[in-house]
Design an enzyme around this catalytic site. Structure first.
Site, PDB file in Angstrom:
ATOM      1  N   ILE A 127       0.827  -1.501  -0.015  1.00  0.00           N
ATOM      2  CA  ILE A 127       0.028  -0.134  -0.165  1.00  0.00           C
ATOM      3  C   ILE A 127       0.849   1.258   0.169  1.00  0.00           C
ATOM      4  CG2 ILE A 127      -1.976  -1.199   1.311  1.00  0.00           C
ATOM      5  CD1 ILE A 127      -1.248   0.773   3.412  1.00  0.00           C
ATOM      6  N   ASP A 128       2.231   0.969   0.544  1.00  0.00           N
ATOM      7  CA  ASP A 128       3.018   2.418   0.616  1.00  0.00           C
ATOM      8  C   ASP A 128       3.517   2.728  -0.848  1.00  0.00           C
ATOM      9  OD1 ASP A 128       2.995   2.132   2.965  1.00  0.00           O
ATOM     10  OD2 ASP A 128       4.750   0.816   3.478  1.00  0.00           O
ATOM     11  N   HIS A 272      -4.564   1.287  10.754  1.00  0.00           N
ATOM     12  CA  HIS A 272      -5.045   0.055  10.042  1.00  0.00           C
ATOM     13  C   HIS A 272      -6.321   0.280   9.075  1.00  0.00           C
ATOM     14  CE1 HIS A 272      -2.031  -1.864  12.409  1.00  0.00           C
ATOM     15  NE2 HIS A 272      -1.644  -2.712  11.466  1.00  0.00           N
TER      16      HIS A 272
END
EC number: 2.7.1.90
Lengths: 342, 342, 342, 342
Positions: A127-128, A272
């Site tokens: 996701i980064d 999260h």
């Protein structure tokens, strides 16, 4: 041909979409068999498998997480790990492996392919968005949308109370989520790990924003650090998964801003929430196409390769090349955003 | 330096983000003045202007539509249109023009620049994503997300009643929205304008879907046409803006499916919901970057150029080149999706 | 007739909808004039006003926050506060006041009406839903939807990693948000301020959840406290607005669960995201109706009353009655939810 | 004790939440067995069953539709229908039945209970919110949120092009969805089936809206009819489920507005999108509580009763009473909304 599939590392919206595309195309067009390995590299190391066929992948496209489970088990760090994998692949008659994961998972895949001759194809995931060799990874767009929506909501509370709101988003080493969600959310300051920030300058932007009767939003990546080196995190220890715990830079910065400007400041740590739940349309499309092209690479016997996005095309690159260097935010792109600061 | 800004053609999420970026950077970094022209080319033709400065662009980033208004007025089709534009630009002391729009608006911009020496920079806009020379246009990602969310919702009603649901999405000449939202939403059939469809094949996919106790979703672009030529639209006339009215291909197809398969079928026509409202994070980011680079092109005196996305870079291309040819769906990419049909 | 309007206390989605309804009906049906007071009771104390007419309320229905600003200034605690209010109301020729706020704001309103003869009508507001005399307050439904969506997202990350996820939601004295979002989100444990919790029992629920191969979500109101009294908050001081700072019960509980069960646990603190942004449809409807009925109470001269929801009706009750007692969660309703624990 | 469960009529977000609550509480607290009947009354008529236990209801809370399927089969209209039901209940050793449905499904349930002594408890369901005896039914809040979000999006496109946008929402006999979404979305005209509308008045509101440079949104329930009786629907026939097909009042009205005012008008027919997909938090909460109270009614042997919402309490009422009369929009509540018209 029997193909094993595993997902490693932190979970990410779109993993299930990859698995579904791999299986649908593999079964329907090439007549392959599939087997799922549970929890990343732990699965092939311990021979922990799960059936993987068309019915197993029905309805999973819009679901976050991974039906295969995930872990950060690394066979290279485990005595006999490689041998176990080879034995279990042989035992389950697995001809090829599709490994879906980030830097760590793919790093293992590259070594297995290059040094041990295991037939592996990789699918990048983070996701980064910090993997080289691909324009984007799936999961990133979802995370940016979630963070942007949160920033949208915080604007109104900031302005009703004339407060500073600090939003801490994911990104330990790369500031992509901060940069994109900060730009999209109309943040007044964006702080990224790639460039140490100057608290005095942050406070100047905060104050200039108040002068036009608007309240500032500061978006800060969890890995961003102040220039002056005087930051003391409340609790510096990383958790087992390498994430900085709560009580990090966001909270610290809010207190510094309060102390220096006298303005009230609040922190929101999205945590999260950014990596769970249903993927955005873009991430479902990208993940599905990655899956389709990964199984094509298997059919072509193109081992040690990883699928990647270039413009609107899906291409293949050596896994080892892709994981060699973290893709960090380009200073020019960050500088571009500064026109919106303050 | 005084810069005029206008937005033409159908509205599109992200227009305001472009305007804001242009003005923020133009004022803060280059010290330019701005003037807004109302309703596309009608503004400079009739000298209808609106003030455009930093306060005017505050808070507009997340808002759909355009604060400048839009229209489809074409000065090239109007006697003396060009002369009026030249006069009004002179009267308002406008040195350069930024035209934000689709094929038509940019086509005018290209001619004004190339043939009449007007200093124009273009910014491409279309929710249909059918402009050449750029990987994506802003508005498209928002439209795809809205359509995908609708498809997600329709799955449950389809399955509870074992019905066929036909979803008609935008796309008269290009099937990008249908293809991306259909893939992302897990549609069982996707029909695009680029390839005439075979109703018998559609019905076969519908029936094969019912066999596994799931109900089919058919996504059809408004411009898709049946292969056999036996489609009769209830109301074929196009409206003033060139859009096919309701009662189009979606409704027709649902009736054909009912007639041929005996299964109940329902149609949803998403319509203008797809082009309104707040832009997705991607579209805000892309529109903002387009705006920043457009004003840079003005500063560089790079007239007759348009900003475009290539991979993750913003580049400049001649407007005329970009509008010469419609970007339609690549047959190979459409073929890729067929593995999910049925 | 000139009517003053103010909004006090923490901001809340729906405040603007009340203001709009009050002004629309007051101007169009009764021909009243309006004047806005800035930042709650600070406005009438300091004579800080803002024009309030039909154009001022255009487009504000879907916007969170309040165009009037808010504060927690309490004239009863300020030497000469009442006198200042009376003087400023006289100076601005204000005949009646509509005070929109929570327990504190309305408490002041009640005293002004009952003891000082000021013509006040109240509109209840609190995202916590803890005001007596009304079934619901606007803002609550929005907060519950936001928290529920976050819980939905956390399920997938919990399950992919077989982790415990603790979600801390708003609610210092009443557990309504925790109870409703926990029920709606399918939480496995819900902890509320009204009943001290037993950490051992929480851990038992957590472990029973893992036994069926699902990962537990624990929803905890920020004001919930452990039964055994051994909780030490990292930072117990309340902020200026009376909110517990980050590093509260959620983080503490996650660590206790990790320590006692050996399972990984993560915390998400939703914070101000819950109270910002666009209101849900229910909150817009409720807030609009509250506004319409408040201005009717003004026309009827029904001073010292507050509008309230009973079933689907809007009624009027004495403000003093409504603020006398906090509406906490009914033990029976909480007990009902326990069937979903574990 | 073995309890049968069925869901009848149009699908509705929240059905699965009821089923889950019934089974969780029935199994865990009372030790009951469950059996699911497929597709409404068709299930017990044909003996078509599906296992229903705790694992079967895992993960279904946020899912729209119904895992039991639905239909509009009516045993009272079928020769021997009642006898078949009695036989199949006996054959499957079913002691009691929980029927979840709207007017039709519950009407059957009432007769089975009252005239044939079958042990039935009812749970009301309709997205239209038109059942008497309960303040709200689940599904309604979700539908209103979806319609409101669509109206939000249409505002921007209306204003960018100065067009009229007509939004046709569900509601054949009752205007609840139109009234609530219209109020929440800031519509400028709301038309409901309970009151025939005057097209001239609608056009007057449309024109007054344009005068303040805003574009009008007209929300019309599918069952709304013009006063003058000159409406001719393109296709008046109802479909098998009693729904008016596309090409209804919305499209007709848009054309009338164009014809009479000369303004461009567009129609959006939201259709089945309103009833599909994940339920809102309120609907999940209401549906879960309905389920918990329904199984309690079974335990109490309170046959022929239906659960209902009154304020914030769940109560029991005779099914026959609840289905006797349609709950239509109160003229006073509709009149209240008129202040926002134009």
């Amino acid at each position: 041909m029997r193909v094993g599939v595993l997902t490693g590392g932190g979970d990410c919206p779109g993993l299930n979409a990859v698995i579904r595309a791999v299986v649908r195309k593999g079964v329907q067009q090439y007549g392959y068999d599939f087997i799922g390995f549970r929890d990343g590299w732990r699965g092939p190391m311990e021979g922990d498998t799960v059936p993987l066929d068309i019915p197993a992948v029905r309805g999973i496209l819009p679901r976050g997480g991974t039906i295969l489970g995930s872990s950060r088990t690394n066979p290279l760090k485990s005595e006999g790990g490689i041998r176990q994998i080879k034995e279990n692949l042989a035992k389950h008659e697995v001809d090829a492996l599709i490994a879906i994961g980030g830097e760590d998972t793919l790093g293992v895949a590259a070594q297995l392919a290059d040094e041990y001759g295991i037939k592996v194809v990789g699918v990048p995931k983070t996701i980064d968005n910090d993997l080289s060799a691909t324009d984007y990874t799936f999961g990133f767009d979802t995370a940016v949308n979630i963070a942007t929506e949160a920033i949208d909501r915080l604007h109104t509370t900031a302005e009703s109370h004339m407060r500073v709101l600090v939003v801490e988003v994911m990104g330990r080493h790369a500031g992509w989520i901060a940069l994109h969600s900060g730009l999209a959310g109309g943040a007044n300051v964006i702080l990224i790990p790639e460039q140490r920030f100057d608290v005095a300058k942050v406070c100047a932007w905060v104050e200039s924003r108040f002068k036009v009767r608007y309240a500032p939003i500061v978006v800060v990546a969890e890995g961003a650090m102040p220039r002056d080196g005087d930051m003391v995190l409340k609790d510096e220890s990383l958790d087992a998964f390498g994430h900085v715990r709560l009580s990090g830079v966001g909270e610290w910065l809010a207190k510094e801003i309060e102390r220096r400007t006298g303005k009230e400041a609040r922190t929101t740590v999205l945590g999260h929430v950014q990596r769970g739940g249903t993927p955005s349309a873009f991430d479902r499309w990208l993940a599905s196409r990655f899956g389709l092209h990964a199984i094509e690479a298997v059919r072509d016997g193109d081992w040690g390769k990883m699928v990647a996005l270039r413009g609107t095309d899906i291409v293949r690159v050596p896994i080892s090349e892709a994981t060699a260097k973290l893709k960090t935010v380009d200073p020019a792109e960050y500088a571009e955003a500064e026109v919106f600061f303050g």
